[in-house]
Write an enzyme that holds these catalytic residues in place. Structure first.
Site, PDB file in Angstrom:
ATOM      1  CE1 TYR A 113      -3.852  -2.408   0.686  1.00 28.30           C
ATOM      2  CE2 TYR A 113      -2.128  -3.587   1.858  1.00 28.30           C
ATOM      3  CZ  TYR A 113      -3.381  -3.560   1.274  1.00 28.30           C
ATOM      4  OH  TYR A 113      -4.160  -4.687   1.282  1.00 28.30           O
ATOM      5  NE  ARG A 176      10.194  -6.174  -4.877  1.00 27.65           N
ATOM      6  CZ  ARG A 176      11.392  -6.663  -5.061  1.00 27.65           C
ATOM      7  NH1 ARG A 176      11.773  -7.024  -6.281  1.00 27.65           N
ATOM      8  NH2 ARG A 176      12.230  -6.810  -4.050  1.00 27.65           N
ATOM      9  CG  ASP A 267      16.866  -5.657  -0.608  1.00 28.97           C
ATOM     10  OD1 ASP A 267      16.968  -5.356  -1.812  1.00 28.97           O
ATOM     11  OD2 ASP A 267      15.775  -5.656  -0.001  1.00 28.97           O
TER      12      ASP A 267
END
Length: 324
Positions: A113, A176, A267
């Site tokens: 979100y 993404r 990462d």
């Protein structure tokens, strides 16, 4: 703006992006249901790298926007507790949110979100020229420009400053599909790739930015380097990694561990590599440390919480259960 400074005289990494509040299911595998307990944390591709570098003794700075609320306070408090220098504008918009569930014992599912949030309101004006120009490495990812025109402009501004100052530019493609289409990503990321010195990508991500290249990691890495970067690292998961650095090929096997959660592995890998780059270590050491951090990430919970201190890098040399 809240700002701290990197230690004077130390080579440092600077990065920029969005940090999300993470609500992760704190229970056995299964869907979200009434009564599911959640664990609050924070995560973000760029901040994960900054924390990983800092834990290995490197100096790292994170630039971003954080909400002027308790979650924004949490982001800054945790990053600073990890030794990461922060440059953060406070914003009235809410903090980005990530919901994470272990749908089965082998599959995690996430929901983002990130629309109209503080991190998505990052702009080119938020990028301090002196801080970027003074860095040894600027690390960017494909996530931040996917958040909107403002964040994309901020990344471009940082790259402009770094390129003019001779700062090494590192790009993790980090595609993404929940944030943008492959066509959108390619149109933005390919120009950034061409201006980068070092690129991290999985096979699909490499093929995304170098369409037409053969599927093998050797061909994908060469295709990336042919566009300008001096180095390309193709992350191959359990098969390790292949790197083409200054024209020289390198292979790095994965470190065998019991996998708990794969989120954050990329990462961690980048953090290990870049920490050793800051320390002036040769490619073989950079790749070995990268593989170790990737292994720590997948064998522990959370995106960054299980990353090691430098004194702990040898723990994974032992594959039996040892109490230390």
């Amino acid at each position: 703006m809240s700002r701290s400074s990197p230690p004077p005289g130390e080579p440092y990494l600077v990065t920029l992006g969005d940090v999300l509040a993470v609500m992760a299911a704190n229970r056995d595998p299964g869907p979200f249901t009434l009564g599911t307990t959640l664990r609050l944390g924070i995560a973000g591709a760029e901040s994960n790298v900054a924390v990983g570098v800092s834990r290995l003794g490197g100096s790292a700075t994170w630039i971003g926007r954080v909400s002027d609320d308790e979650l924004g306070d949490l982001v800054l408090r945790e990053l600073r507790a990890e030794g990461v220098t922060t440059v953060a504008a406070r914003d009235p918009a809410p903090t980005s949110l990530l919901l994470k569930e272990r749908r089965t014992s082998t599959h995690s599912r996430t929901r983002y979100y990130r629309t109209h949030t503080a991190g998505a309101r990052l702009t080119a004006d938020d990028i301090p020229e002196d801080l970027v120009a003074g860095a040894a490495v600027l690390h960017i990812t494909g996530i931040t420009p996917a958040l909107g025109e403002g964040p994309a402009a901020a990344v471009t501004r940082a790259v402009d400053i770094a390129a003019a100052a001779g700062v090494t530019i590192s790009l993790d493609v980090n595609f993404r599909s929940l944030l943008w289409s492959e066509a959108e990503a390619r149109s933005i990321l390919r120009p950034l790739l061409c201006r980068s010195d070092l690129v991290f990508a999985g096979p699909h991500e490499a093929a995304l930015v170098v369409p037409g290249a053969a599927d093998g990691p050797e061909e994908l890495a060469k295709g990336i380097c042919d566009l300008g970067p001096a180095g390309a690292v193709i992350k191959l998961g359990e098969e390790g990694a292949y790197a083409l650095l200054d024209g020289q090929p390198h292979r790095q096997p994965a470190v065998p561990v019991r996998v708990h959660d794969t989120v954050g592995a990329g990462d961690a890998f980048a953090a290990g590599y870049l920490a050793e780059l800051l320390a002036g270590e040769p490619p073989e050491r950079r790749l070995r440390t990268a593989a170790l951090l990737g292994a720590f990430a997948v064998s522990t919970a959370g995106d960054w919480e299980g990353l090691p201190r430098r004194s702990e890098l040898g723990l994974l040399d032992h594959h039996d259960d040892i109490v230390r």
